[in-house]
Design a protein around this motif. Structure first.
Motif, PDB file in Angstrom:
ATOM      1  N   SER A  83     -33.805 -69.030  55.672  1.00 32.29           N
ATOM      2  CA  SER A  83     -34.897 -68.918  56.649  1.00 32.29           C
ATOM      3  C   SER A  83     -34.361 -68.935  58.078  1.00 32.29           C
ATOM      4  CB  SER A  83     -35.892 -70.055  56.438  1.00 32.29           C
ATOM      5  OG  SER A  83     -36.911 -69.993  57.402  1.00 32.29           O
ATOM      6  N   LEU A  84     -33.426 -69.841  58.370  1.00 32.99           N
ATOM      7  CA  LEU A  84     -32.854 -69.932  59.707  1.00 32.99           C
ATOM      8  C   LEU A  84     -32.041 -68.681  60.042  1.00 32.99           C
ATOM      9  CD1 LEU A  84     -32.401 -71.676  62.234  1.00 32.99           C
ATOM     10  CD2 LEU A  84     -30.386 -72.640  61.096  1.00 32.99           C
ATOM     11  N   ILE A  85     -31.286 -68.180  59.054  1.00 35.13           N
ATOM     12  CA  ILE A  85     -30.468 -66.981  59.277  1.00 35.13           C
ATOM     13  C   ILE A  85     -31.359 -65.787  59.605  1.00 35.13           C
ATOM     14  CG2 ILE A  85     -28.875 -65.354  58.187  1.00 35.13           C
ATOM     15  CD1 ILE A  85     -27.641 -68.062  58.973  1.00 35.13           C
ATOM     16  N   ARG A  86     -32.494 -65.652  58.921  1.00 36.38           N
ATOM     17  CA  ARG A  86     -33.413 -64.543  59.208  1.00 36.38           C
ATOM     18  C   ARG A  86     -33.906 -64.601  60.650  1.00 36.38           C
ATOM     19  NH1 ARG A  86     -35.694 -66.038  54.046  1.00 36.38           N
ATOM     20  NH2 ARG A  86     -35.040 -64.573  52.439  1.00 36.38           N
ATOM     21  N   GLN A  87     -34.133 -65.817  61.158  1.00 37.84           N
ATOM     22  CA  GLN A  87     -34.629 -65.963  62.519  1.00 37.84           C
ATOM     23  C   GLN A  87     -33.540 -65.709  63.555  1.00 37.84           C
ATOM     24  OE1 GLN A  87     -36.438 -69.827  62.770  1.00 37.84           O
ATOM     25  NE2 GLN A  87     -37.925 -69.399  61.158  1.00 37.84           N
ATOM     26  N   LEU A  88     -32.300 -66.043  63.218  1.00 38.20           N
ATOM     27  CA  LEU A  88     -31.206 -65.948  64.190  1.00 38.20           C
ATOM     28  C   LEU A  88     -30.473 -64.609  64.164  1.00 38.20           C
ATOM     29  CD1 LEU A  88     -29.554 -69.477  63.826  1.00 38.20           C
ATOM     30  CD2 LEU A  88     -30.790 -68.618  65.809  1.00 38.20           C
ATOM     31  N   VAL A  89     -30.230 -64.082  62.965  1.00 38.89           N
ATOM     32  CA  VAL A  89     -29.306 -62.952  62.813  1.00 38.89           C
ATOM     33  C   VAL A  89     -30.054 -61.635  62.650  1.00 38.89           C
ATOM     34  CG1 VAL A  89     -27.449 -61.977  61.411  1.00 38.89           C
ATOM     35  CG2 VAL A  89     -27.556 -64.455  61.802  1.00 38.89           C
TER      36      VAL A  89
ATOM     37  N   SER B 188     -35.967 -47.404  50.859  1.00 38.07           N
ATOM     38  CA  SER B 188     -35.632 -48.565  50.040  1.00 38.07           C
ATOM     39  C   SER B 188     -36.801 -49.513  49.936  1.00 38.07           C
ATOM     40  CB  SER B 188     -34.445 -49.321  50.669  1.00 38.07           C
ATOM     41  OG  SER B 188     -34.844 -49.944  51.869  1.00 38.07           O
ATOM     42  N   ALA B 189     -36.809 -50.300  48.877  1.00 37.73           N
ATOM     43  CA  ALA B 189     -37.793 -51.371  48.750  1.00 37.73           C
ATOM     44  C   ALA B 189     -37.282 -52.566  49.548  1.00 37.73           C
ATOM     45  CB  ALA B 189     -37.975 -51.750  47.284  1.00 37.73           C
ATOM     46  N   TYR B 190     -38.188 -53.185  50.291  1.00 36.47           N
ATOM     47  CA  TYR B 190     -37.781 -54.330  51.109  1.00 36.47           C
ATOM     48  C   TYR B 190     -37.371 -55.488  50.205  1.00 36.47           C
ATOM     49  CZ  TYR B 190     -38.136 -58.321  54.265  1.00 36.47           C
ATOM     50  OH  TYR B 190     -37.881 -59.463  54.988  1.00 36.47           O
ATOM     51  N   LYS B 191     -36.220 -56.077  50.496  1.00 36.48           N
ATOM     52  CA  LYS B 191     -35.730 -57.216  49.726  1.00 36.48           C
ATOM     53  C   LYS B 191     -35.531 -58.391  50.679  1.00 36.48           C
ATOM     54  CE  LYS B 191     -33.088 -54.207  46.604  1.00 36.48           C
ATOM     55  NZ  LYS B 191     -33.291 -52.964  47.344  1.00 36.48           N
ATOM     56  N   SER B 192     -36.058 -59.536  50.324  1.00 40.03           N
ATOM     57  CA  SER B 192     -35.870 -60.702  51.188  1.00 40.03           C
ATOM     58  C   SER B 192     -35.437 -61.925  50.399  1.00 40.03           C
ATOM     59  CB  SER B 192     -37.165 -61.001  51.937  1.00 40.03           C
ATOM     60  OG  SER B 192     -38.198 -61.311  51.028  1.00 40.03           O
ATOM     61  N   ARG B 193     -34.995 -61.722  49.166  1.00 42.92           N
ATOM     62  CA  ARG B 193     -34.554 -62.864  48.374  1.00 42.92           C
ATOM     63  C   ARG B 193     -33.337 -63.515  49.016  1.00 42.92           C
ATOM     64  NH1 ARG B 193     -32.854 -62.733  41.948  1.00 42.92           N
ATOM     65  NH2 ARG B 193     -32.463 -64.977  41.747  1.00 42.92           N
ATOM     66  N   TYR B 194     -32.423 -62.656  49.548  1.00 45.90           N
ATOM     67  CA  TYR B 194     -31.238 -63.160  50.246  1.00 45.90           C
ATOM     68  C   TYR B 194     -31.299 -62.694  51.699  1.00 45.90           C
ATOM     69  CZ  TYR B 194     -29.829 -63.504  45.379  1.00 45.90           C
ATOM     70  OH  TYR B 194     -29.800 -63.773  44.037  1.00 45.90           O
ATOM     71  N   ALA B 195     -30.964 -63.576  52.612  1.00 42.05           N
ATOM     72  CA  ALA B 195     -31.066 -63.252  54.037  1.00 42.05           C
ATOM     73  C   ALA B 195     -30.179 -62.070  54.423  1.00 42.05           C
ATOM     74  CB  ALA B 195     -30.712 -64.476  54.872  1.00 42.05           C
ATOM     75  N   LEU B 196     -29.050 -61.895  53.715  1.00 41.64           N
ATOM     76  CA  LEU B 196     -28.105 -60.834  54.084  1.00 41.64           C
ATOM     77  C   LEU B 196     -28.419 -59.485  53.431  1.00 41.64           C
ATOM     78  CD1 LEU B 196     -24.715 -62.797  53.948  1.00 41.64           C
ATOM     79  CD2 LEU B 196     -26.062 -62.185  55.966  1.00 41.64           C
ATOM     80  N   SER B 197     -29.433 -59.424  52.568  1.00 37.83           N
ATOM     81  CA  SER B 197     -29.718 -58.187  51.829  1.00 37.83           C
ATOM     82  C   SER B 197     -29.984 -57.005  52.744  1.00 37.83           C
ATOM     83  CB  SER B 197     -30.916 -58.396  50.894  1.00 37.83           C
ATOM     84  OG  SER B 197     -30.609 -59.326  49.887  1.00 37.83           O
ATOM     85  N   GLU B 198     -30.636 -57.216  53.872  1.00 34.87           N
ATOM     86  CA  GLU B 198     -30.962 -56.127  54.784  1.00 34.87           C
ATOM     87  C   GLU B 198     -30.155 -56.211  56.079  1.00 34.87           C
ATOM     88  OE1 GLU B 198     -33.172 -53.750  53.965  1.00 34.87           O
ATOM     89  OE2 GLU B 198     -33.596 -54.693  52.045  1.00 34.87           O
ATOM     90  N   ARG B 199     -29.157 -57.101  56.122  1.00 32.91           N
ATOM     91  CA  ARG B 199     -28.458 -57.353  57.384  1.00 32.91           C
ATOM     92  C   ARG B 199     -26.963 -57.066  57.336  1.00 32.91           C
ATOM     93  NH1 ARG B 199     -32.755 -60.612  56.961  1.00 32.91           N
ATOM     94  NH2 ARG B 199     -33.970 -61.054  58.860  1.00 32.91           N
ATOM     95  N   LEU B 200     -26.360 -57.137  56.173  1.00 38.08           N
ATOM     96  CA  LEU B 200     -24.915 -56.968  56.060  1.00 38.08           C
ATOM     97  C   LEU B 200     -24.578 -55.495  55.870  1.00 38.08           C
ATOM     98  CD1 LEU B 200     -22.270 -58.626  55.954  1.00 38.08           C
ATOM     99  CD2 LEU B 200     -22.502 -58.648  53.454  1.00 38.08           C
ATOM    100  N   VAL B 201     -23.843 -54.895  56.827  1.00 37.69           N
ATOM    101  CA  VAL B 201     -23.549 -53.459  56.778  1.00 37.69           C
ATOM    102  C   VAL B 201     -22.043 -53.213  56.828  1.00 37.69           C
ATOM    103  CG1 VAL B 201     -25.732 -52.832  57.870  1.00 37.69           C
ATOM    104  CG2 VAL B 201     -23.724 -53.171  59.286  1.00 37.69           C
ATOM    105  N   CYS B 202     -21.661 -52.086  56.263  1.00 34.13           N
ATOM    106  CA  CYS B 202     -20.252 -51.695  56.234  1.00 34.13           C
ATOM    107  C   CYS B 202     -19.857 -51.102  57.583  1.00 34.13           C
ATOM    108  CB  CYS B 202     -20.029 -50.678  55.121  1.00 34.13           C
ATOM    109  SG  CYS B 202     -18.352 -50.035  55.048  1.00 34.13           S
TER     110      CYS B 202
END
Length: 541
Positions: free
Chosen positions: A508-514, A324-338
């Motif tokens: 930004s804070l979510i990326r650092q914490l989650v 996949s192409a890395y996406k960082s526009r939204y903090a949850l793009s690479e973090r929210l999983v089913c």
């Protein structure tokens, strides 16, 4: 109908032709000149050729000037890189030239295929090429074989010269002699001593690019920021390309080293540049000049780049390679999983009756319906964000523990120490546990005797000594990695200043914490914080 008798009109012959004297027009003669390099000595030679051919053509009563075509400092192995040569060929096809004069075959072309191709094409057009040095006229019947041989010799000569030049360049590389193209290198200029010198205002931009990338920004986000701030690129233009940004993030020159022979010319005919992936040796010149960023920051960027590149695509349908192409526009793009199928969620916008609603949906459900994932819920963005904030706030009472785990994880990621498996915070935590255990053992010894607890006490003492050695090594490394540790400390400072109850969403804070958010059901999610803490949280409306 008018019946008129046919009448014959005689057209008299031209007197000069009747006497056997044919009128011959002047032949249109052009000359082609070329010099191998564009230095002053060769340009003088080029001017001398122009004067020579002008005089030769204009003093011949049977010739008239059709033009002098000359390429300065251009390769002779490829006609495509000689604009004047191609212009001359076009005029031949337009019937504007009858004869071409040139000094020698090597001046005309050093590529056997090109040379014969154009000579044969001109021969079909009735255009003669006269090579003065070899005494060859291409319209003569016996010229073809001789031309083939001489063209091959010219190409061989060019290949030999090229091989000698390449040998000289590679020998200089082996000796560590560095040549840098400053025209394309952002952040540096040629110093008075000929070595790279930092351009202060550009160095600030380079450091900001590295910092942004390590903070989670994508190439595209960095590009938009640079253009929004009207920062000029190395060419003095306000547009930045993604390839330039990637080059800045991967170029070893920014930390003071120079890697030589990263590319090479495949052959002297095509002059195609090929990336060196192991075909030839490369030479690394370390500490060649003062860097803009430190080596640890550069290494941290390469680790982060590898991590992003290894991300698996949530959709085989849209990414057949599986990457996949890395996406960082939204903090949850690479973090929210089913929670059901393990696929990432994707942000979607629904429109209904003129109203828009932002939701997150399992990519497998989006691409394949219920074929592989049957019950994954669709989550409204606002509710999802409030739930994640509630989960984080619920553990912020243990803020120092959370900060310790997060900074420890950052240390392991940004500045890994070879052979070390524990972060400094983990070592401190284990030392505290050993201290408590030693107290229990001491109390137990008073009751049961020293012989019973001796082995346990020795094991604790040995482990404590080893952990203190590890702590010393890490603290020493932290001193060396001062720039990276400043980033860790900055994150810790930001988290300490954060309110115990977080009410506003900050990417930004979510990326650092989650680290990850797993969707268990429509009513529950599990939030995994950096460092390993996990929190189950019921959905908040």
């Amino acid at each position: 109908m008018n019946q008129t008798a046919p009448k014959v009109i005689t057209i008299p012959p031209k007197p000069e032709l009747a006497q056997g004297k044919a009128v011959q027009r002047q032949l249109r003669v052009a000359a082609y000149c070329r010099v191998s390099t564009d230095n002053e000595e060769q340009l003088t030679s080029y001017e001398a050729q122009q004067i020579y051919y002008t005089d030769k053509i204009m003093t011949n009563k049977n010739w008239t000037m059709a033009g002098i075509f000359a390429d300065e400092g251009i390769t002779g192995t490829s006609a495509q890189k000689r604009p004047e040569f191609l212009k001359m060929i076009r005029q031949c096809r337009q019937k504007k030239i009858d004869i071409i004069l040139t000094k020698s075959i090597s001046r005309f072309a050093r590529n056997t295929v090109d040379s014969l191709k154009y000579i044969r094409a001109l021969k079909e057009l009735g255009v003669a090429v006269i090579f003065e040095k070899e005494g060859i006229n291409t319209l003569e019947t016996d010229s073809e074989i001789l031309l083939t041989m001489l063209s091959a010799f010219a190409q061989a000569e060019s290949e030999n010269i090229s091989a000698n030049v390449i040998w000289g360049i590679r020998q200089a590389m082996r000796e560590g002699k560095v040549r840098i193209q400053y025209k394309k290198l952002y952040g540096f200029k040629r110093g008075e001593d000929g070595r790279p010198e930092i351009v202060p205002e550009q160095a600030v931009v380079v450091r900001s690019i590295y910092d942004q990338y390590l903070a989670g920004a994508s190439y595209n986000m960095i590009k938009k920021r640079l253009e929004a701030e009207h920062i000029l690129n190395v060419s003095g233009k306000p547009e930045w390309s993604l390839s330039v940004i990637r080059s800045i993030l991967t170029n070893e020159k920014y930390y003071g080293d120079v890697l030589l022979q990263k590319t090479f010319t495949k052959d002297c005919i095509s002059k195609r540049i090929v990336r060196n992936t192991g075909q030839l040796p490369m030479y690394l010149v370390t500490n060649n000049h003062q860097g803009i960023i430190d080596r640890q920051t550069f290494d941290a960027v390469q680790v982060e780049m590898a991590r992003r590149g290894a991300c698996k695509s949530p959709s085989r349908k849209n990414a057949p390679t599986g990457l996949s192409a890395y996406k960082s526009r939204y903090a949850l793009s690479e973090r929210l999983v089913c929670g059901e199928c393990g696929t990432l969620y994707r942000r979607c916008t629904w429109s209904k009756r003129g109203k828009k609603k932002v939701v997150w949906r399992c990519v497998s459900r989006l691409d394949y319906g219920t074929k592989y994932c049957h019950k994954s819920p669709t989550l409204e963005e606002g509710s999802l964000q409030r739930t994640i904030l509630a989960a984080i706030s619920s553990v912020m009472s243990q803020k120092e523990t959370i900060i310790s785990r997060i900074t420890g994880a950052m240390e392991q990621t940004l500045a890994p120490i070879p052979g070390e498996t524990m972060s400094l915070s983990e070592i401190e935590q284990r030392l505290a546990e050993i201290d408590e255990e030693v107290r229990r053992v001491v109390a137990q010894t008073a009751e049961q005797g020293l012989s019973i607890c001796a082995d346990h006490m020795k094991a604790l003492t040995d482990e404590c000594a080893e952990l203190k050695k590890q702590r010393s090594r890490i603290q020493e490394q932290r001193t060396n990695n001062s720039a990276l540790m400043k980033r860790v400390d900055d994150v810790a400072s930001t988290l300490r200043q954060t309110s115990p109850t977080i009410t506003e969403w900050d990417d930004s804070l979510i990326r650092q914490l989650v680290d990850t958010v797993k969707v268990v059901s429509a009513e529950k999610i599990i939030v995994y914080l950096q460092g390993g803490t996990q929190v189950e949280q019921n959905m908040v409306e």
